[in-house]
Scaffold this active site. Structure first.
Site, PDB file in Angstrom:
ATOM      1  N   ASN A 168       0.827  -1.206   0.000  1.00 22.40           N
ATOM      2  CA  ASN A 168       0.000   0.000   0.000  1.00 22.40           C
ATOM      3  C   ASN A 168       0.856   1.249   0.000  1.00 22.40           C
ATOM      4  O   ASN A 168       1.949   1.288   0.555  1.00 22.40           O
ATOM      5  CB  ASN A 168      -0.969  -0.006   1.195  1.00 22.40           C
ATOM      6  CG  ASN A 168      -0.433   0.727   2.418  1.00 22.40           C
ATOM      7  OD1 ASN A 168      -0.568   1.951   2.534  1.00 22.40           O
ATOM      8  ND2 ASN A 168       0.192  -0.015   3.321  1.00 22.40           N
ATOM      9  N   PHE A 172      -1.244   8.288   3.885  1.00 18.21           N
ATOM     10  CA  PHE A 172      -1.990   8.969   4.964  1.00 18.21           C
ATOM     11  C   PHE A 172      -3.231   9.693   4.463  1.00 18.21           C
ATOM     12  O   PHE A 172      -3.421  10.862   4.783  1.00 18.21           O
ATOM     13  CB  PHE A 172      -1.120  10.033   5.683  1.00 18.21           C
ATOM     14  CG  PHE A 172      -0.008   9.520   6.534  1.00 18.21           C
ATOM     15  CD1 PHE A 172      -0.150   9.410   7.905  1.00 18.21           C
ATOM     16  CD2 PHE A 172       1.219   9.165   5.973  1.00 18.21           C
ATOM     17  CE1 PHE A 172       0.894   8.960   8.699  1.00 18.21           C
ATOM     18  CE2 PHE A 172       2.256   8.718   6.759  1.00 18.21           C
ATOM     19  CZ  PHE A 172       2.090   8.616   8.127  1.00 18.21           C
ATOM     20  N   SER A 241       7.302   6.984   8.042  1.00 19.12           N
ATOM     21  CA  SER A 241       6.727   6.768   6.737  1.00 19.12           C
ATOM     22  C   SER A 241       7.644   7.198   5.604  1.00 19.12           C
ATOM     23  O   SER A 241       7.926   8.373   5.441  1.00 19.12           O
ATOM     24  CB  SER A 241       5.418   7.539   6.603  1.00 19.12           C
ATOM     25  OG  SER A 241       5.002   7.474   5.265  1.00 19.12           O
ATOM     26  N   ASN A 243       6.761   7.363   2.697  1.00 20.76           N
ATOM     27  CA  ASN A 243       5.940   8.042   1.693  1.00 20.76           C
ATOM     28  C   ASN A 243       5.689   9.501   2.007  1.00 20.76           C
ATOM     29  O   ASN A 243       5.178  10.234   1.193  1.00 20.76           O
ATOM     30  CB  ASN A 243       4.577   7.364   1.560  1.00 20.76           C
ATOM     31  CG  ASN A 243       4.718   5.946   1.069  1.00 20.76           C
ATOM     32  OD1 ASN A 243       5.601   5.661   0.276  1.00 20.76           O
ATOM     33  ND2 ASN A 243       3.886   5.072   1.553  1.00 20.76           N
ATOM     34  N   THR A 244       5.937   9.886   3.241  1.00 17.13           N
ATOM     35  CA  THR A 244       5.670  11.256   3.625  1.00 17.13           C
ATOM     36  C   THR A 244       7.008  11.985   3.655  1.00 17.13           C
ATOM     37  O   THR A 244       7.834  11.692   4.502  1.00 17.13           O
ATOM     38  CB  THR A 244       4.990  11.304   5.004  1.00 17.13           C
ATOM     39  OG1 THR A 244       3.855  10.445   4.970  1.00 17.13           O
ATOM     40  CG2 THR A 244       4.542  12.694   5.348  1.00 17.13           C
ATOM     41  N   LYS A 284       5.798   4.241  16.747  1.00 15.03           N
ATOM     42  CA  LYS A 284       5.762   3.133  15.790  1.00 15.03           C
ATOM     43  C   LYS A 284       6.880   3.305  14.781  1.00 15.03           C
ATOM     44  O   LYS A 284       7.041   4.378  14.204  1.00 15.03           O
ATOM     45  CB  LYS A 284       4.412   3.098  15.082  1.00 15.03           C
ATOM     46  CG  LYS A 284       4.276   1.929  14.124  1.00 15.03           C
ATOM     47  CD  LYS A 284       2.843   1.776  13.684  1.00 15.03           C
ATOM     48  CE  LYS A 284       2.705   0.701  12.633  1.00 15.03           C
ATOM     49  NZ  LYS A 284       1.321   0.553  12.189  1.00 15.03           N
ATOM     50  N   ASN A 313       6.004  -1.237  11.340  1.00 18.21           N
ATOM     51  CA  ASN A 313       5.233  -0.815  10.183  1.00 18.21           C
ATOM     52  C   ASN A 313       5.540  -1.734   8.987  1.00 18.21           C
ATOM     53  O   ASN A 313       6.243  -2.732   9.126  1.00 18.21           O
ATOM     54  CB  ASN A 313       5.644   0.638   9.903  1.00 18.21           C
ATOM     55  CG  ASN A 313       4.871   1.259   8.797  1.00 18.21           C
ATOM     56  OD1 ASN A 313       3.753   0.846   8.524  1.00 18.21           O
ATOM     57  ND2 ASN A 313       5.459   2.249   8.141  1.00 18.21           N
TER      58      ASN A 313
END
Ligand SMILES: Cc1cc2nc3c(=O)[nH]c(=O)nc-3n(C[C@H](O)[C@H](O)[C@H](O)COP(=O)(O)O)c2cc1C
Ligand SMILES: *[C@@H]1O[C@H](CO)[C@@H](O)[C@H](O)[C@H]1NC(C)=O
Ligand SMILES: *[C@@H]1O[C@H](CO)[C@@H](O)[C@H](O)[C@H]1NC(C)=O
Ligand SMILES: *[C@@H]1O[C@H](CO)[C@@H](O)[C@H](O)[C@H]1NC(C)=O
Length: 427
Positions: A168, A172, A241, A243-244, A284, A313
């Site tokens: 995925n 967010f 993350s 992705n961020t 996390k 994660n």
């Protein structure tokens, strides 16, 4: 049992059969009665979390007719409407055995069992009670970002069924703090007496706080703590993350320590919530960390006095033993979760345990857990409790009960309780 169900189902639904019966000798009221009984049996199985129909019929059906994101949406929609199975209470004796073997004292609560749901399934907190009803003792909603944001463009969620895995890159997507707060407040008012925000004894409700794509690296989390401290039993900050943009830098030690100190300070400033407690703060982290990075996170966690660490994660790695052969699928950008993640998250947990043994940080195991055996491995490696997501998406609402039963059998065989096996591999 299953065969019995399928027979009743067949009797209740196919129209052709019903018509032949009606037009021959069986009188109409009998058909109606038989139909009604059949339908009740179908409903009975649908609403029983332990029935295999979810794993073997409904989940595969949903997978056959939807893409990954719509399947996720449909599942959560049904659960939010309460159209979901419940785990029944068993005999008093059996329930006592569950409690004796599986109970775990954590954050000042006696958790009924060590089986929890990880963040990302119920991002908005719309299906909390249905999720608890399937048997989870801990439900983590979110990630929630301060302002609403759409996340990445679709497609952003991919199934790898041969590997019991998904990839995925939601990025967010969130309806934002205020919308999720409204959901929690609405739920809050329905209940007058309770001992925690889960509104059930022996269970915990966690809120996973995220950061907006263009938000402030510290302030977004601090705002989250301020807004949710009174509506959560546990707060989780999501700091890993890929992705961020910018989040990965946070993992440098002093920046992370400062962030976590600010979060803990804000939590302390909120005082006790209506249940007379202060929510513990968990961090996390990603599984794709080197040992020095893990050690550095452990140091930050100790210095900032957070209460625990969730590991882990999803991974940005693509293990070479994936059974899926479609390279365009494997090479989709995003985090991989499910079975192939397990060796990575378990190893990261062992490393983290090594560097936190001297503290009272609570470790939460996550990543590729799908059975009682997996849960026990994470427990022995140091997890006080575990959480999962991908296996629940594949196997459906019967999974928490299945893991509970498997874990109970394994512990009984070893003659130990869950509480006793925590960290057993590295005492
Ligand atoms: C579709 C999807 C969405 C997720 N969203 C979030 C999220 O918003 N916040 C978060 O902290 N973790 C999120 N996760 C990560 C899970 O909480 C979990 O850490 C990870 O999937 C590993 O566990 P699993 O192998 O049992 O799925 C997401 C995972 C998936 C598959
Ligand atoms: C943070 O949220 C993203 C996007 O939903 C999710 O994919 C990721 O797993 C989360 N990570 C953490 C550490 O919370
Ligand atoms: C994020 O995506 C999931 C899956 O489509 C959906 O259920 C959820 O409502 C979305 N949230 C927002 C705010 O877009
Ligand atoms: C977890 O990692 C995945 C990619 O590996 C990413 O999509 C997600 O945002 C991360 N979330 C957290 C909380 O680290």
């Amino acid at each position: 049992m299953r065969r019995f169900f399928i027979r009743s189902f067949a009797r209740a639904t196919p129209k052709k059969g019903a018509r032949t019966i009606k037009s021959s000798i069986v009188p109409f009221p009998v058909t109606v009665t038989v139909g009604a009984i059949g339908a009740s049996i179908v409903a009975y199985y649908m609403l029983d979390a332990k029935a295999g129909i979810h794993e073997y019929v409904f989940c595969p059906l949903i997978r056959a007719f939807t893409d990954a994101e719509n399947g996720h949406k449909l599942g959560i929609k049904l659960m939010s409407l309460g159209i979901s199975p419940k785990l029944r209470r068993e005999s008093e004796e059996r329930e006592r055995e569950f409690d004796a073997l599986l109970g775990v004292d954590v954050f000042g609560t006696h958790l009924k069992s060590p089986i929890g749901l990880a963040a990302g399934l119920d991002k908005e907190g719309i299906a909390i009670d249905s999720l608890f009803d399937t048997g989870f003792s801990y439900v983590e909603i979110g990630s929630v970002t301060p302002e609403p944001q759409p996340g990445n463009p679709q497609p952003r969620f991919f199934r790898l069924p041969r590997d019991d895995a998904v990839i995925n890159r939601y990025g967010f997507n969130s309806s934002g703090h205020l919308s999720v707060l409204l959901n929690l407040k609405a739920r809050f008012q329905e209940w007058m007496s309770h001992e925690n925000n889960a509104k059930r004894p022996g269970r915990l409700l966690a809120v996973n706080l995220g950061k907006n794509k263009n938000g402030d690296e510290v302030q977004d989390y601090v705002t989250g703590v301020r807004r949710f401290a009174h509506y959560a039993d546990v707060l989780v900050v999501n700091v890993s993350s890929p992705n961020t943009p910018g989040l990965r830098d946070l993992q440098s030690e002093s920046k992370l320590t400062d962030l976590l100190k600010a979060v803990v300070k804000e939590r302390n400033a909120q005082g006790k919530n209506s249940c007379g407690k202060q929510p513990p703060v968990l961090v996390k982290v990603a599984p794709d960390l080197t040992e020095p990075e893990i050690e550095s996170i452990a140091n930050s966690a100790k210095q900032s006095k957070v209460d625990g660490i969730i590991i882990s994660n999803t991974t940005i790695q693509r293990p070479s033993n994936l059974l899926t052969t479609d390279i365009s699928l494997i090479n989709q950008a995003g985090g991989l979760s499910g079975k192939p993640l397990k060796p990575l998250s378990l190893q990261a947990l062992r490393t983290l345990r090594k560097h936190t043994k001297d503290s009272n940080l609570v470790l939460v195991g996550c990543g590729g857990i799908s059975s009682g055996k997996d849960a026990l491995e994470f427990g022995k490696a140091g997890a006080s409790f575990i959480e999962l997501y991908t296996a629940f998406a594949y196997k459906g609402p019967g999974l928490p009960a299945k893991i509970r039963d498997e874990l109970t059998a394994l512990l009984r065989k070893e003659g130990k309780t869950w509480q006793q096996i925590i960290g057993e591999d590295d005492k």
